[in-house]
Design a protein around this motif. Structure first.
Motif, PDB file in Angstrom:
ATOM      1  N   ARG A 148      42.045  49.879  34.562  1.00  0.00           N
ATOM      2  CA  ARG A 148      42.043  48.413  34.515  1.00  0.00           C
ATOM      3  C   ARG A 148      43.465  47.866  34.363  1.00  0.00           C
ATOM      4  O   ARG A 148      43.868  46.942  35.086  1.00  0.00           O
ATOM      5  CB  ARG A 148      41.148  47.950  33.355  1.00  0.00           C
ATOM      6  CG  ARG A 148      40.975  46.434  33.284  1.00  0.00           C
ATOM      7  CD  ARG A 148      39.863  46.041  32.319  1.00  0.00           C
ATOM      8  NE  ARG A 148      40.056  46.594  30.985  1.00  0.00           N
ATOM      9  CZ  ARG A 148      39.281  47.533  30.440  1.00  0.00           C
ATOM     10  NH1 ARG A 148      38.260  48.018  31.121  1.00  0.00           N
ATOM     11  NH2 ARG A 148      39.510  47.972  29.206  1.00  0.00           N
ATOM     12  N   GLY A 363      33.826  46.609  41.843  1.00  0.00           N
ATOM     13  CA  GLY A 363      35.078  46.110  41.300  1.00  0.00           C
ATOM     14  C   GLY A 363      36.167  47.181  41.345  1.00  0.00           C
ATOM     15  O   GLY A 363      35.942  48.312  41.763  1.00  0.00           O
ATOM     16  N   TRP A 364      37.358  46.805  40.894  1.00  0.00           N
ATOM     17  CA  TRP A 364      38.499  47.732  40.907  1.00  0.00           C
ATOM     18  C   TRP A 364      38.426  48.603  39.660  1.00  0.00           C
ATOM     19  O   TRP A 364      39.159  48.407  38.685  1.00  0.00           O
ATOM     20  CB  TRP A 364      39.808  46.949  40.968  1.00  0.00           C
ATOM     21  CG  TRP A 364      40.008  46.218  42.261  1.00  0.00           C
ATOM     22  CD1 TRP A 364      39.354  45.101  42.690  1.00  0.00           C
ATOM     23  CD2 TRP A 364      40.930  46.555  43.294  1.00  0.00           C
ATOM     24  NE1 TRP A 364      39.809  44.724  43.919  1.00  0.00           N
ATOM     25  CE2 TRP A 364      40.778  45.596  44.322  1.00  0.00           C
ATOM     26  CE3 TRP A 364      41.883  47.567  43.453  1.00  0.00           C
ATOM     27  CZ2 TRP A 364      41.531  45.624  45.484  1.00  0.00           C
ATOM     28  CZ3 TRP A 364      42.642  47.591  44.618  1.00  0.00           C
ATOM     29  CH2 TRP A 364      42.469  46.634  45.621  1.00  0.00           C
ATOM     30  N   THR A 365      37.532  49.569  39.692  1.00  0.00           N
ATOM     31  CA  THR A 365      37.247  50.400  38.526  1.00  0.00           C
ATOM     32  C   THR A 365      37.431  51.876  38.867  1.00  0.00           C
ATOM     33  O   THR A 365      37.534  52.255  40.041  1.00  0.00           O
ATOM     34  CB  THR A 365      35.808  50.193  38.054  1.00  0.00           C
ATOM     35  OG1 THR A 365      34.911  50.586  39.109  1.00  0.00           O
ATOM     36  CG2 THR A 365      35.546  48.745  37.674  1.00  0.00           C
ATOM     37  N   PRO A 529      42.767  42.122  43.286  1.00  0.00           N
ATOM     38  CA  PRO A 529      41.934  42.498  42.134  1.00  0.00           C
ATOM     39  C   PRO A 529      41.564  41.308  41.253  1.00  0.00           C
ATOM     40  O   PRO A 529      40.432  41.206  40.781  1.00  0.00           O
ATOM     41  CB  PRO A 529      42.831  43.487  41.373  1.00  0.00           C
ATOM     42  CG  PRO A 529      43.734  44.052  42.411  1.00  0.00           C
ATOM     43  CD  PRO A 529      43.980  42.942  43.373  1.00  0.00           C
ATOM     44  N   SER A 532      38.592  39.465  42.674  1.00  0.00           N
ATOM     45  CA  SER A 532      37.448  40.273  43.102  1.00  0.00           C
ATOM     46  C   SER A 532      36.403  40.376  42.000  1.00  0.00           C
ATOM     47  O   SER A 532      36.624  39.974  40.856  1.00  0.00           O
ATOM     48  CB  SER A 532      37.928  41.673  43.498  1.00  0.00           C
ATOM     49  OG  SER A 532      38.897  41.585  44.518  1.00  0.00           O
ATOM     50  N   VAL A 533      35.273  40.958  42.391  1.00  0.00           N
ATOM     51  CA  VAL A 533      34.176  41.160  41.441  1.00  0.00           C
ATOM     52  C   VAL A 533      34.607  42.106  40.339  1.00  0.00           C
ATOM     53  O   VAL A 533      35.221  43.124  40.633  1.00  0.00           O
ATOM     54  CB  VAL A 533      32.955  41.748  42.173  1.00  0.00           C
ATOM     55  CG1 VAL A 533      31.844  42.071  41.176  1.00  0.00           C
ATOM     56  CG2 VAL A 533      32.448  40.784  43.207  1.00  0.00           C
TER      57      VAL A 533
END
Length: 533
Positions: A148, A363-365, A529, A532-533
């Protein structure tokens, strides 16, 4: 009087000549005394002067050795190690990979490469090894907050490329020096995890950690030009240019090469106030205070035993060490990757589609970055085709060792596995010299055997076995996130045209072309990011 004046003017030159003759004589005696042991293994290339005069041609020598001894052992000069006994074929490589630590020493090879006794502040970093459990635990197993923070910093690091040029608000191609740009971005993003924001964005801080790594290697290269037995005498006792090297200064042909300790002092000035602030907060609020930083420096401060290992000197040394171990190699590998993507635009569409679909849902995970098999395949294929080293699994023998083929290599020698012949083996990888981005993409295969981070006898970008790079999982997430960001927000090409910039070779290193430029054009519908979701 005139004769005496001439004598004093000539004395430095006479001392230089005398010392040069002594070094040459001692080196000749050493080479002759060890020749008998070396002759048991086939030799390729000129072994004089540790391969210095063929430092840009080691690939040619390796190719010749591989062709002559495809499943055997041969010796060849590889700077800075001098003579290296190179293993070819899975059986011999596996012996090195699984060899006992009391015989095969990776530390010995690293020490030779870096010359840390002369180029770094001290040996306590490697001896205490406080970084290893942190990398395995907080940076690998507890990776979700790491990803994150990393993704957040990527957007900040690419901000100069996202901003429209001052001359025009319209999208257009903008050129950036590839390797230099990615070193800067990598330094910023990686140090978001090492020391947090805003310090990671400070250009002086970035210059210190990058400059330190560069100067350590310059100093080590100079020291390694001399015979091993002279290394304790290479620093100040040398009375003349062109070669002089120490922790204090390096002089090359009269040009001052900045001392690595300059960057240590510079980083101490930047970090000491932050370290003291954190100490006060720990003392006042305990380990669970609000807004406590979640980064390598904080983990180190909490995990280090009381006493010397909690000192500012040690904490700064560890920050320098982890930067030295990560930024340049990761930047080089990422530059290789971008070159491969830029000259193969036919594959970009599929990669973009995969990234947009997965990130749009998850998401960016961390989980999202591990659900992109095509992206995974591209990273592994690029690292297979363009690793950062000609040979891997470098070890120094602590005892004599007889390989399974009956060949004995003596104590003190350096052995390694040929990355080149392994990664470019036609039996293992058909059409091995071609970039095939889906080579490791297998629909529905969840075994993980062909992940970017998976190591073994056939893929050694991160080493292999128990001494494989422990930070490779963090590196994988970092490179995946950066590539997704580029794919979704930019069109990319190289300035030189459709041909991939040619790699450069120096000693054991395979360098991405250092003068090539990449061109970025911002896409109208990107995917940031933060949006985004």
């Amino acid at each position: 009087m005139a004769d005496m004046t001439a004598y004093y003017h000539a004395r430095p030159a006479l001392l230089a000549v005398l010392l040069g003759l002594l070094v040459c004589a001692a080196t000749l005696v050493y080479q002759l005394s060890s020749k008998k042991a070396r002759d048991a293994v086939p030799r390729v290339g000129s072994h004089r002067f540790k391969g210095i005069f063929s430092v840009q041609r080691h690939l040619e020598q390796l190719q010749a050795g591989i062709a002559q001894h495809p499943h055997g052992l041969f010796s060849t000069p590889i700077f800075p190690f001098g003579t290296v006994f190179v293993a070819n074929g899975a059986a011999l490589i596996n012996e090195i990979r699984t060899g006992p630590d009391d015989v095969f020493s990776p530390a010995g090879a690293v020490e030779k490469f870096v010359q840390s006794k002369y180029t770094t502040p001290g040996t306590f970093v490697s001896e205490a090894a406080l970084h290893k459990p942190i990398i395995r635990n907080q940076m690998t197993r507890g990776v979700e907050p790491v990803v994150r923070n990393l993704v957040d910093e990527i957007e900040h690091a690419f901000a100069p490329m996202l901003a429209p040029p001052a001359s025009s608000p319209d999208p257009e191609w903008r050129a950036f020096p590839a390797l230099e740009t990615f070193i800067r971005i990598m330094a910023q993003c990686t140090n978001r995890i090492y020391v947090g924001a805003p310090l990671c964005r400070d250009p002086v801080y970035q210059g210190a950690v990058v400059g330190y790594a560069t100067q350590v290697m310059k100093s080590a290269y100079i020291i390694n030009m001399f015979p091993d037995w002279t290394h304790p005498y290479v620093p100040p006792p040398l009375p003349f240019p062109p070669l002089r090297a120490s922790v204090r200064e390096c002089v090359v042909v009269g040009k001052l090469v900045t001392d690595p300790t300059k960057f240590t002092a510079q980083l101490t000035r930047l970090l000491a106030p932050e370290i003291e602030r954190r100490r006060r907060a720990l003392a006042e609020y305990g380990p669970g205070w609000a807004d406590k930083p979640d980064d390598f420096l904080m983990w180190l401060m909490e995990d280090a035993p009381a006493g010397f290992l909690q000192s500012t000197e040690v904490l700064v040394a560890y920050i320098l060490f982890v930067n030295f171990a990560s930024i340049h190699t990761t930047s080089m590998q990422f530059t290789h990757l971008v070159y491969d993507i830029a000259v193969h635009p036919e594959y970009v569409g599929a990669l973009r589609e995969e990234a947009a679909a997965v990130l749009g849902v998850h998401g960016w995970t961390k989980g999202a970055l591990e659900r992109m098999p095509r992206l995974e395949s591209v990273l592994r294929e690029s690292a297979r085709l363009s690793p950062t080293n000609l040979v891997s699994l470098g070890r120094q023998l602590l005892k004599d060792w007889t390989f399974a083929n009956g060949v004995t290599v003596r104590k003190g020698a350096f052995v390694a596995a040929s990355t080149f012949s392994t990664h470019w083996d036609e039996e293992t990888y058909p059409d091995a010299r071609a970039f095939r981005p889906w080579r490791f993409f297998h629909e529905g295969d969840d075994s993980g055997k062909d992940r970017f981070t998976s190591t073994g006898n056939e893929f050694m970008a991160f080493g292999a076995g128990k001494h494989a790079c422990p930070g490779r999982f963090f590196v994988a997430h970092e490179m995946k996130a950066m590539l997704c960001f580029i794919l979704l927000n930019f069109d990319v090409k190289v300035e030189s045209g459709p041909e991939r910039p040619r790699d450069e070779y120096f000693g054991n290193s395979i360098l991405p072309n250092r003068s090539a430029k990449v061109l970025f054009k911002r896409r109208e519908k990107g995917m940031l990011p933060s949006a985004s979701v």
